[in-house]
Write an enzyme that holds these catalytic residues in place. Sequence first.
Site, PDB file in Angstrom:
ATOM      1  N   LYS A 167     -10.737  -0.636  10.225  1.00 50.43           N
ATOM      2  CA  LYS A 167     -10.771  -2.036   9.387  1.00 50.43           C
ATOM      3  C   LYS A 167     -11.272  -3.172  10.039  1.00 50.43           C
ATOM      4  O   LYS A 167     -11.262  -4.119   9.475  1.00 50.43           O
ATOM      5  CB  LYS A 167      -9.667  -2.095   8.373  1.00 50.43           C
ATOM      6  CG  LYS A 167      -9.260  -1.014   7.126  1.00 50.43           C
ATOM      7  CD  LYS A 167      -8.123  -1.098   6.626  1.00 50.43           C
ATOM      8  CE  LYS A 167      -7.645   0.059   5.825  1.00 50.43           C
ATOM      9  NZ  LYS A 167      -8.281   0.093   4.660  1.00 50.43           N
ATOM     10  N   CYS A 195      -4.727   2.584  -3.724  1.00 49.41           N
ATOM     11  CA  CYS A 195      -3.522   3.018  -3.332  1.00 49.41           C
ATOM     12  C   CYS A 195      -2.250   1.864  -3.207  1.00 49.41           C
ATOM     13  O   CYS A 195      -1.383   1.681  -2.530  1.00 49.41           O
ATOM     14  CB  CYS A 195      -3.711   3.356  -1.785  1.00 49.41           C
ATOM     15  SG  CYS A 195      -5.018   4.438  -1.449  1.00 49.41           S
ATOM     16  N   HIS A 237       0.829  -1.281  -0.135  1.00 49.57           N
ATOM     17  CA  HIS A 237       0.211  -0.085  -0.040  1.00 49.57           C
ATOM     18  C   HIS A 237       0.970   1.314  -0.073  1.00 49.57           C
ATOM     19  O   HIS A 237       2.017   1.080   0.622  1.00 49.57           O
ATOM     20  CB  HIS A 237      -1.002  -0.013   1.226  1.00 49.57           C
ATOM     21  CG  HIS A 237      -2.039   1.085   1.409  1.00 49.57           C
ATOM     22  ND1 HIS A 237      -1.773   2.294   1.848  1.00 49.57           N
ATOM     23  CD2 HIS A 237      -3.472   1.027   1.073  1.00 49.57           C
ATOM     24  CE1 HIS A 237      -2.773   2.839   1.922  1.00 49.57           C
ATOM     25  NE2 HIS A 237      -3.772   2.107   1.423  1.00 49.57           N
ATOM     26  N   GLN A 294      -5.018  -5.352   6.969  1.00 48.91           N
ATOM     27  CA  GLN A 294      -6.119  -6.388   6.292  1.00 48.91           C
ATOM     28  C   GLN A 294      -6.010  -7.694   6.985  1.00 48.91           C
ATOM     29  O   GLN A 294      -6.668  -8.811   6.749  1.00 48.91           O
ATOM     30  CB  GLN A 294      -5.689  -6.524   4.916  1.00 48.91           C
ATOM     31  CG  GLN A 294      -5.900  -5.311   3.913  1.00 48.91           C
ATOM     32  CD  GLN A 294      -7.304  -4.648   4.120  1.00 48.91           C
ATOM     33  OE1 GLN A 294      -8.053  -5.362   4.537  1.00 48.91           O
ATOM     34  NE2 GLN A 294      -7.328  -3.277   3.528  1.00 48.91           N
ATOM     35  N   ASP A 303       2.552  -4.663   8.055  1.00 47.92           N
ATOM     36  CA  ASP A 303       1.522  -3.829   7.818  1.00 47.92           C
ATOM     37  C   ASP A 303       0.375  -4.985   8.164  1.00 47.92           C
ATOM     38  O   ASP A 303       0.015  -5.653   7.218  1.00 47.92           O
ATOM     39  CB  ASP A 303       1.386  -3.242   6.524  1.00 47.92           C
ATOM     40  CG  ASP A 303       0.059  -2.583   6.137  1.00 47.92           C
ATOM     41  OD1 ASP A 303      -0.750  -2.638   6.956  1.00 47.92           O
ATOM     42  OD2 ASP A 303       0.050  -1.959   5.035  1.00 47.92           O
TER      43      ASP A 303
HETATM   44  N1  PMP Z   1      -2.034  -0.661   4.449  1.00 48.72           N
HETATM   45  C1  PMP Z   1      -3.124  -1.637   3.905  1.00 48.72           C
HETATM   46  C2  PMP Z   1      -2.551  -2.915   3.572  1.00 48.72           C
HETATM   47  C3  PMP Z   1      -4.185  -0.882   3.926  1.00 48.72           C
HETATM   48  O1  PMP Z   1      -5.297  -1.772   3.310  1.00 48.72           O
HETATM   49  C4  PMP Z   1      -4.298   0.296   4.325  1.00 48.72           C
HETATM   50  C5  PMP Z   1      -6.011   1.046   4.209  1.00 48.72           C
HETATM   51  N2  PMP Z   1      -6.384   0.742   2.905  1.00 48.72           N
HETATM   52  C6  PMP Z   1      -3.491   0.992   4.854  1.00 48.72           C
HETATM   53  C7  PMP Z   1      -2.180   0.517   4.662  1.00 48.72           C
HETATM   54  C8  PMP Z   1      -3.770   2.513   5.514  1.00 48.72           C
HETATM   55  O2  PMP Z   1      -4.661   2.460   6.484  1.00 48.72           O
HETATM   56  P1  PMP Z   1      -5.247   3.639   7.100  1.00 48.72           P
HETATM   57  O3  PMP Z   1      -5.691   4.785   5.719  1.00 48.72           O
HETATM   58  O4  PMP Z   1      -6.308   3.533   7.740  1.00 48.72           O
HETATM   59  O5  PMP Z   1      -4.328   4.600   7.659  1.00 48.72           O
END
Ligand code: PMP
Length: 403
Positions: free
Chosen positions: A224, A361, A121, A201, A198
């Site tokens: 999430k 992203c 991401h 998910q 990270d």
């Molecule tokens: N890492 C992953 C794998 C994600 O799916 C996301 C959110 N789409 C993020 C980081 C960033 O999370 P946040 O926007 O809640 O800070």
Amino acid sequence: MTVLDAARPLDVLADFPAIPEGWAYLDTAATSQKPQAVVDAITRGYAETYATVHRGVYQRSADMTLAYEAARRRVASFIGGAEDEVVFVRGATEAINLVAHCWGGTQLKAGDRILLSALEHHSNIVPWQMVAERVGAAIDVVPLTADHRIDLDAMAAMLTPAHKLVGLAQVSNVLGSVLDAKRAAALAHGVGAKILIDGCQAVPRTPVDVVDLDCDFYVFSAHKLYGPTGLGVLWGRAELLDAMPPYQGGGSMIDRVTFTKTTYAPAPTRFEAGTPHIVGALGLHAAIDYVEGIGLDRIHAHETALVRQAREALSAINSVRLFGPEDSAGIVSFAVEGVHPHDIGTILDEAKVAIRAGHHCAQPLMEMLGVDATARASFGVYNGPADVEALAKGIERVTRIFG
Ligand code: PMP
């Protein structure tokens, strides 16, 4: 809350007040819907027990401080590690920026290397680029296997003693591929590198134990995990957090302030400048109680079954191309030949199916896959086979419309 029978499939839709009947919400990887238990915890926090934390000399504030710190303990009991190793931040994005800035900014130097994967991401890419540029470090990218997993054999061959930090997603937000995070940590440690996982998910869909994984930093966002927005968790090994300078300066994070010198509070307080998201922590506590009440093993089995059903139904449609491995966790990305993912999303919306369309992203991953965007269906505890059927029916309609 719905009474659960461990032998039966999940049937908890009734716990989610914002999901109307007949709406297939398939965008949980972006953000999950909230169970009534979380809504209630937040409402009670504001309507009944509200006060600030850590400063009040009155009973209400002392009680709120206990509740806020109980949420921190709950996070530790959920992902492992000690409560002093849990830092509340705004989200996973802030957690990674904090590590890149405070750990990377002091530990990385010119010539050092950072290893990330091709499916990360943007929030696990850009903060590292920023610190790398500042200190003169370089970034290497681990490729994916043919079935779209992070290629740990390739990673083993790439790692050198110059690598000081490895940053990997435990579950890809685009492909659903699941990382063998324990092996990744062992490989990183083999060359003396630290590893940040990270877990955005992963925490909503698989059991996680940071001690068993033997990682150094672990991050996730509450929203999430069926909890509130505006709150996330950075877990870090005590010895690493203790050695890190503060992230932001302000109230709460200090020991003593004078105009000649300020000394700082120990971790995790040192990293929590300002009034925190107090009620958010109560909401996260309730969210963890909620998912553990169901059981992460059951959630994992439930979502894996939905993914299997979705992949089967979609692959029966000729013009559909599926991404990611067969055993992806809760997330399916796909393309329909000749149709832009945004058009897929719009047509599905007319059929009351909410999916995500875009680069998620993860632009470097899109480039690697040779597409600008994908359509993505992602599942949560509230989804069932009828949602997958609605998705497949919607995609058949898309193919009819586009001939
Ligand atoms: N890492 C992953 C794998 C994600 O799916 C996301 C959110 N789409 C993020 C980081 C960033 O999370 P946040 O926007 O809640 O800070």
